[in-house]
Design an enzyme around this catalytic site. Structure first.
Site, PDB file in Angstrom:
ATOM      1  N   VAL A 255      -2.802 -38.596 -32.681  1.00  0.00           N
ATOM      2  CA  VAL A 255      -2.274 -39.919 -32.987  1.00  0.00           C
ATOM      3  C   VAL A 255      -2.885 -40.935 -32.033  1.00  0.00           C
ATOM      4  O   VAL A 255      -3.057 -40.667 -30.847  1.00  0.00           O
ATOM      5  CB  VAL A 255      -0.741 -39.925 -32.858  1.00  0.00           C
ATOM      6  CG1 VAL A 255      -0.184 -41.329 -33.041  1.00  0.00           C
ATOM      7  CG2 VAL A 255      -0.126 -38.975 -33.884  1.00  0.00           C
ATOM      8  N   GLU A 279      -0.880 -32.241 -38.029  1.00  0.00           N
ATOM      9  CA  GLU A 279       0.546 -32.321 -37.704  1.00  0.00           C
ATOM     10  C   GLU A 279       1.166 -33.613 -38.206  1.00  0.00           C
ATOM     11  O   GLU A 279       2.303 -33.641 -38.655  1.00  0.00           O
ATOM     12  CB  GLU A 279       0.751 -32.248 -36.186  1.00  0.00           C
ATOM     13  CG  GLU A 279       0.143 -31.033 -35.553  1.00  0.00           C
ATOM     14  CD  GLU A 279      -0.648 -31.395 -34.316  1.00  0.00           C
ATOM     15  OE1 GLU A 279      -0.358 -30.809 -33.267  1.00  0.00           O
ATOM     16  OE2 GLU A 279      -1.532 -32.258 -34.397  1.00  0.00           O
ATOM     17  N   LYS A 393      -8.184 -48.149 -16.813  1.00  0.00           N
ATOM     18  CA  LYS A 393      -7.721 -49.139 -15.818  1.00  0.00           C
ATOM     19  C   LYS A 393      -8.871 -50.040 -15.377  1.00  0.00           C
ATOM     20  O   LYS A 393      -9.143 -50.200 -14.185  1.00  0.00           O
ATOM     21  CB  LYS A 393      -7.090 -48.446 -14.611  1.00  0.00           C
ATOM     22  CG  LYS A 393      -5.884 -47.571 -14.953  1.00  0.00           C
ATOM     23  CD  LYS A 393      -4.720 -48.356 -15.502  1.00  0.00           C
ATOM     24  CE  LYS A 393      -3.515 -47.461 -15.759  1.00  0.00           C
ATOM     25  NZ  LYS A 393      -2.388 -48.182 -16.374  1.00  0.00           N
TER      26      LYS A 393
END
Length: 490
Positions: A255, A279, A393
């Site tokens: 996902v 899934e 980051k």
């Protein structure tokens, strides 16, 4: 009865199996009522905490509410709620991260103890007592079979057009009595459309009318699209050299934005007649099903944006012919993943020079979400692909490191590593050959010289030359991250 009266069936110290998988099909009312009851008990100085088992992550009304109330002392197998995650990482909640495909059998084996209560959302109850499953199945079959008591939430928001989309297989057994699972194509139906439950165990039925708490993913950015482009070109090459058929093999996709970008890349790349054995069906895959780029998709849950939910409900007759929802013990079953030859595409936190992958932890100690089903497909599939941007980051963190700080997938289970920089095909390579490919193809230019320097010195100074490492330095990048907030050297 009311959610409050139903919640009264659950007592401190119980093990509760709840429905829910990636924010869909979870109970909406009873967990909130239970959280209120727990808060009241703890306000009186009484300890009230539970062992909570689910299919995967749920939503704030379940994981968030119970965690905030201090009502969870043990949780498995996957989570994504910020409150729950924070308490796990503070050591207040014991958390067991486990392959999704193993939860049902671990429960049947008795490894997780007795299931006292099952709390399961369904879309409807038939006159003969059979249950129309909701937008996820997860481990519901196991909870309903094994729980001493059952609480059902009947959610009228879930479309009754779900009726007929599910395939519940009741042919599994415990060793030594197991038989082969008779599924040879992603869309095969080998079970029945409904869940069974012993009516004598049902102690409460609660009516609800609330949507799944599902977020939306942002549109794929340039980095995600570059990752997708590398992977799509690789798949085209595999077709050209005869290792894959033109319609590939059944796809499994994690996902997130990168997964949606990869799915969009397959559509734009001209692929047709695809199948999925996965899934979760999210918006990117739903779009491919809508356009018949994917002709059949098998999963255990839907995980759609609000717009995706509307599209699904609007054209549910079309999707019911092309989607099969199964228990996760089937959607993630090693036998089936191996037989079908699935192509697994999953995200990761970091990979190291030799192809070991960390999917779950920051700096080796803080859990993010969990391994989910990535290991079920990495170990057993035809191709295991792991994708990530090369840095995080704003460049302070390299996602390609000398040695991963936590290992979820060993080098033996990883075939392909992809970043926006390029793709490393690790199949058939020795450790040092893998390291050269990962550095050259996947590392960000800001970190590539540092990785090459580490590898060169490890090859020279390491006592063992098979998988060279400088043990005193291998995790120094993570030490810098913890101490300075960046992997960049001073």
């Amino acid at each position: 009865m009311s959610a409050e009266h139903a919640a009264a069936q659950i007592q401190p110290g119980m093990t509760v199996g709840m429905s829910g998988f990636t924010g869909s099909g979870y109970p909406k009312a009873v967990p909130l009522a239970l959280a209120g009851r727990i808060e009241a008990a703890q306000g009186r100085g009484e300890k009230f905490a539970l062992r909570v088992l689910t299919g995967a992550s749920t939503a704030p009304e379940l994981d968030g509410a119970l965690a905030k109330a201090g009502g969870i002392d043990f949780r498995l197998p996957y989570q994504s709620d910020p409150e729950l995650r924070a308490r796990i990482n503070r050591g207040e909640i014991d958390y067991m991260d486990v392959h999704l495909g193993q939860v049902a059998q671990y429960t049947w084996f008795g490894f997780l103890g007795k299931i006292d209560v099952a709390v399961v959302e369904v879309a409807g109850i038939l006159p003969d007592g059979r249950l129309i499953p909701s937008t996820s199945i997860g481990n519901n079959k196991t909870w309903l079979d094994l729980a001493d008591k059952v609480i059902l939430e009947v959610n009228s928001t879930q479309p009754l057009g779900l009726d007929g989309m599910h395939d519940i297989y009741y042919g599994t057994a415990l060793p030594p009595n197991r038989q082969p699972i008779p599924l040879t194509q992603a869309g095969d139906r080998i079970g029945e459309p409904y869940l069974r439950v012993d009516p004598a165990k049902v102690v409460a039925v609660v009516e609800t009318h609330a949507p799944d708490r599902l977020g939306r993913f942002s549109a794929p950015d340039e980095t995600s699209q570059r990752i997708a482009s590398h992977l799509v070109e690789f798949l085209k090459h595999e077709i050209k050299v005869g290792r894959l058929p033109e319609n590939l093999l059944p796809l499994q996709s994690g996902v997130g934005n990168i997964a949606n970008a990869v799915l969009g890349g397959l559509r734009d790349g001209g692929f047709t007649n695809l199948t999925a054995f996965t899934e979760v069906i999210q918006d990117g895959m739903l779009d491919l099903i809508r356009t018949d780029t994917i002709r059949m998709a098998s999963a255990t849950a839907l995980s759609l944006s609000p717009e995706g939910v509307q599209e699904f409900a609007r054209n549910i007759d079309h999707y019911r012919e092309r989607i099969v929802l199964r228990p996760q013990e089937i959607s993630n079953h090693a036998e089936l993943v191996r037989r079908l030859g699935c192509i697994g595409i999953n995200g990761m936190v970091e990979a190291d020079l030799y192809g070991n992958v960390n999917s779950t932890h920051v700096a080796g100690t803080s859990i993010i979400n969990g391994i989910g089903g990535s290991g079920d497909f990495a170990r057993n599939g035809f191709l295991s692909c792991f994708v990530t941007p090369s840095t995080a980051k704003n460049g302070a963190i390299s996602c390609i490191v000398p040695m991963v700080s936590h290992v979820d997938h060993t080098e033996h289970d990883v075939c392909i590593v992809v970043t926006e920089q390029g793709l490393a095909d690790l199949r058939g390579l020795s450790p040092k050959q893998r390291a050269r490919s990962v550095i050259a193809n996947c590392a960000h230019p800001d970190y590539r010289p540092l990785l090459q320097d580490y590898f060169d010195r490890a090859c020279r100074d390491s006592k063992g030359k098979h998988t060279p490492h400088l043990l005193g330095e291998a995790l120094s990048w993570h030490e810098r991250l913890v101490e300075q907030g960046s992997m960049r050297p001073n």
